[in-house]
Design a protein around this motif. Structure first.
Motif, mmCIF file in Angstrom:
data_model
loop_
_atom_site.group_PDB
_atom_site.id
_atom_site.type_symbol
_atom_site.label_atom_id
_atom_site.label_comp_id
_atom_site.label_asym_id
_atom_site.label_seq_id
_atom_site.Cartn_x
_atom_site.Cartn_y
_atom_site.Cartn_z
ATOM 1 N N TYR A 247 0.791 -1.227 0.000
ATOM 2 C CA TYR A 247 0.000 0.000 0.000
ATOM 3 C C TYR A 247 0.829 1.286 0.000
ATOM 4 C CZ TYR A 247 -3.800 -3.177 1.212
ATOM 5 O OH TYR A 247 -4.718 -4.205 1.196
ATOM 6 N N GLY A 248 2.151 1.171 -0.088
ATOM 7 C CA GLY A 248 2.977 2.367 -0.063
ATOM 8 C C GLY A 248 2.984 3.064 1.290
ATOM 9 N N TRP A 249 2.736 2.320 2.374
ATOM 10 C CA TRP A 249 2.753 2.926 3.708
ATOM 11 C C TRP A 249 4.174 3.302 4.110
ATOM 12 C CZ3 TRP A 249 -0.744 -1.012 6.854
ATOM 13 C CH2 TRP A 249 -2.050 -0.936 6.372
ATOM 14 N N THR A 250 4.292 4.376 4.872
ATOM 15 C CA THR A 250 5.550 4.726 5.532
ATOM 16 C C THR A 250 5.403 4.423 7.011
ATOM 17 O OG1 THR A 250 4.872 7.027 5.854
ATOM 18 C CG2 THR A 250 6.110 6.503 3.847
ATOM 19 N N PHE A 251 6.505 4.075 7.642
ATOM 20 C CA PHE A 251 6.461 3.549 9.003
ATOM 21 C C PHE A 251 7.429 4.266 9.936
ATOM 22 C CE2 PHE A 251 4.402 0.084 6.895
ATOM 23 C CZ PHE A 251 3.689 -0.614 7.867
ATOM 24 N N VAL A 252 7.010 4.404 11.189
ATOM 25 C CA VAL A 252 7.905 4.592 12.319
ATOM 26 C C VAL A 252 7.813 3.311 13.137
ATOM 27 C CG1 VAL A 252 8.313 5.822 14.477
ATOM 28 C CG2 VAL A 252 7.744 7.090 12.392
ATOM 29 N N GLY A 253 8.922 2.618 13.299
ATOM 30 C CA GLY A 253 8.950 1.368 14.050
ATOM 31 C C GLY A 253 9.690 1.547 15.350
ATOM 32 N N VAL B 102 11.935 -1.904 22.222
ATOM 33 C CA VAL B 102 12.725 -1.737 23.448
ATOM 34 C C VAL B 102 14.089 -2.408 23.323
ATOM 35 C CG1 VAL B 102 10.669 -1.594 24.906
ATOM 36 C CG2 VAL B 102 11.746 -3.829 24.510
ATOM 37 N N ASP B 103 14.312 -3.172 22.249
ATOM 38 C CA ASP B 103 15.511 -3.992 22.104
ATOM 39 C C ASP B 103 16.461 -3.378 21.073
ATOM 40 O OD1 ASP B 103 17.413 -5.939 21.742
ATOM 41 O OD2 ASP B 103 16.019 -7.546 21.230
ATOM 42 N N PRO B 104 17.613 -2.850 21.499
ATOM 43 C CA PRO B 104 18.556 -2.268 20.530
ATOM 44 C C PRO B 104 19.040 -3.269 19.494
ATOM 45 C CG PRO B 104 19.115 -1.581 22.770
ATOM 46 C CD PRO B 104 18.074 -2.654 22.897
ATOM 47 N N ALA B 105 19.194 -4.533 19.882
ATOM 48 C CA ALA B 105 19.674 -5.531 18.921
ATOM 49 C C ALA B 105 18.633 -5.777 17.826
ATOM 50 C CB ALA B 105 19.999 -6.838 19.633
ATOM 51 N N VAL C 143 11.039 4.019 6.125
ATOM 52 C CA VAL C 143 10.997 3.503 7.491
ATOM 53 C C VAL C 143 11.941 4.307 8.389
ATOM 54 C CG1 VAL C 143 11.343 1.495 8.986
ATOM 55 C CG2 VAL C 143 10.486 1.183 6.656
ATOM 56 N N GLU C 144 11.418 4.727 9.534
ATOM 57 C CA GLU C 144 12.218 5.347 10.595
ATOM 58 C C GLU C 144 12.142 4.452 11.826
ATOM 59 O OE1 GLU C 144 12.237 9.284 13.543
ATOM 60 O OE2 GLU C 144 10.903 9.226 11.786
ATOM 61 N N LEU C 145 13.269 4.243 12.502
ATOM 62 C CA LEU C 145 13.329 3.386 13.677
ATOM 63 C C LEU C 145 13.604 4.220 14.920
ATOM 64 C CD1 LEU C 145 15.498 0.537 12.133
ATOM 65 C CD2 LEU C 145 13.016 0.520 12.445
ATOM 66 N N ARG C 146 12.910 3.886 16.024
ATOM 67 C CA ARG C 146 13.087 4.613 17.278
ATOM 68 C C ARG C 146 13.177 3.618 18.441
ATOM 69 N NH1 ARG C 146 8.399 9.349 16.553
ATOM 70 N NH2 ARG C 146 9.143 10.104 14.503
ATOM 71 N N LEU C 147 14.118 3.866 19.335
ATOM 72 C CA LEU C 147 14.299 3.030 20.518
ATOM 73 C C LEU C 147 13.394 3.527 21.639
ATOM 74 C CD1 LEU C 147 15.864 0.791 22.073
ATOM 75 C CD2 LEU C 147 17.527 2.570 22.690
ATOM 76 N N PHE D 221 3.423 4.446 23.768
ATOM 77 C CA PHE D 221 3.495 5.573 22.832
ATOM 78 C C PHE D 221 4.360 6.698 23.395
ATOM 79 C CE2 PHE D 221 -0.817 3.717 22.215
ATOM 80 C CZ PHE D 221 -0.595 3.168 20.970
ATOM 81 N N GLU D 222 4.286 6.888 24.679
ATOM 82 C CA GLU D 222 5.016 7.981 25.321
ATOM 83 C C GLU D 222 6.509 7.679 25.295
ATOM 84 O OE1 GLU D 222 3.149 8.058 29.128
ATOM 85 O OE2 GLU D 222 1.221 8.733 28.325
ATOM 86 N N GLY D 223 7.295 8.680 24.947
ATOM 87 C CA GLY D 223 8.739 8.512 24.886
ATOM 88 C C GLY D 223 9.269 8.217 23.492
ATOM 89 N N VAL D 224 8.391 7.830 22.564
ATOM 90 C CA VAL D 224 8.831 7.564 21.186
ATOM 91 C C VAL D 224 8.053 8.389 20.167
ATOM 92 C CG1 VAL D 224 9.791 5.253 21.545
ATOM 93 C CG2 VAL D 224 7.337 5.526 21.111
ATOM 94 N N THR D 225 7.116 9.196 20.618
ATOM 95 C CA THR D 225 6.384 10.086 19.714
ATOM 96 C C THR D 225 6.515 11.518 20.213
ATOM 97 O OG1 THR D 225 4.303 9.762 20.934
ATOM 98 C CG2 THR D 225 4.729 8.305 19.062
ATOM 99 N N ALA D 226 6.474 12.464 19.292
ATOM 100 C CA ALA D 226 6.661 13.875 19.621
ATOM 101 C C ALA D 226 5.310 14.561 19.807
ATOM 102 C CB ALA D 226 7.441 14.564 18.509
#
Length: 303
Positions: A129-135, A138-141, A160-164, A172-177
């Motif tokens: 579907y051409g979706w873009t993602f923020v993934g 909690v696991d850095p590996a 795709v953007e990745l956030r720890l 949701f809190e801590g990984v979204t602005a």
């Protein structure tokens, strides 16, 4: 491997979403051509048709690599040792069912909670579907594994953007602005309530297959992938509570619910959080049944 051209497999795999490209039986000749290391794992089932041992995580991982290469053009997909091996057809079903929440599902911005090491939902959602993602994870590996997949696939990397998530107690809190917004969030939460329960679940799978459980966990999965205190009920309840504090974050919040007996409590938690929209999407893959719980908050009416 013997020739498969004369075999006549069933026309479709029952239960999968009509848009799922994996409804047809696996084309093992093409899959093995794409990933030759899959070949030694292919065997004949009692009907004489090609298959693999789906209890063998190495075989499933190689099958995934071949499916992602042949269907989605993904290069060099892999997982670190011991991580959960996600079934590609089932994850594709999740994407197509969630797309049905939207009249125009193309080009959505999607937040995945617990993207995992395999990046499966972003791969499938972007391809379909051409979706873009923020993934988030909690696991850095796990995120490092995702970055390796993205590095091998530049077109996907742009989507795709990745956030720890540094605090496992938050979702949701801590990984979204502040002010950030998504069309959809999705999650495949850990459904066991403890490490002991997760281990017993693995042993039960082996017993159901009529086989002796090995010393190692052959179905794969790290702790955060398999269990959290309170299991999926506690996790999705926290998700509902946090969504109520950020109702404009997503048009639709959603989570997979593995156990049907948990649905009444989770439905009540979502309504208690003040959701004004709630959907339960049933999914099936052969004998396996699961469901998606989706909810949203309509803005207050203008006065």
């Amino acid at each position: 491997m013997p020739s498969m051209r004369k075999l006549q497999p069933p026309a479709t795999r029952p239960g999968l979403h009509p848009a799922n490209p994996h409804r047809a039986p696996y084309a093992f000749e093409a899959l093995v051509a794409a990933v030759p290391s899959l070949g030694p794992h292919v065997r004949r089932n009692p009907a004489g048709l090609p298959t693999i041992d789906f209890a063998d995580p190495t075989a499933v991982r190689l099958l995934n690599r071949a499916l992602l290469a042949t269907t989605y053009g993904v290069r060099d997909w892999d997982l670190p040792e011991g991580y959960l091996v996600p079934p590609v057809p089932g994850r594709a079903d999740t994407i197509h069912h969630l797309a049905g929440l939207f009249a125009a599902p193309r080009g959505l911005r999607v937040l995945e909670i617990g993207v995992g090491a395999g990046l499966i939902h972003p791969i499938l959602g972007h391809a379909a579907y051409g979706w873009t993602f923020v993934g988030t994870d909690v696991d850095p590996a796990a995120l490092a594994s995702c970055r390796a997949i993205l590095a091998a696939n530049p077109a996907l990397a742009a989507a795709v953007e990745l956030r720890l998530q540094r605090d496992p107690g938050r979702i949701f809190e801590g990984v979204t602005a502040p002010g950030e917004a998504f069309d959809l969030s999705l999650c495949n939460p850990p459904f066991h309530a403890s490490a002991a329960e997760a281990a017993e679940g693995t042993r039960r799978k082996w017993r159901n297959l009529g086989r002796r459980p090995p010393q190692a966990r052959n179905f794969g999965g790290q702790g955060a992938e398999l269990w959290c205190p309170g299991g999926e009920t506690a996790f999705v309840t926290r998700m509902a509570e946090e969504s109520a504090r950020q109702p404009g974050l997503c048009t639709w919040f959603s989570s997979l619910v593995s156990r049907s007996e948990n649905l009444p409590a989770l439905r009540a938690a979502v309504l208690r959080a003040g959701a004004t929209r709630l959907r339960i999407l049933d999914m099936a893959q052969g004998q396996k049944r699961s469901r998606l719980l989706a909810w949203g908050f309509d803005p207050p009416a203008a006065t």
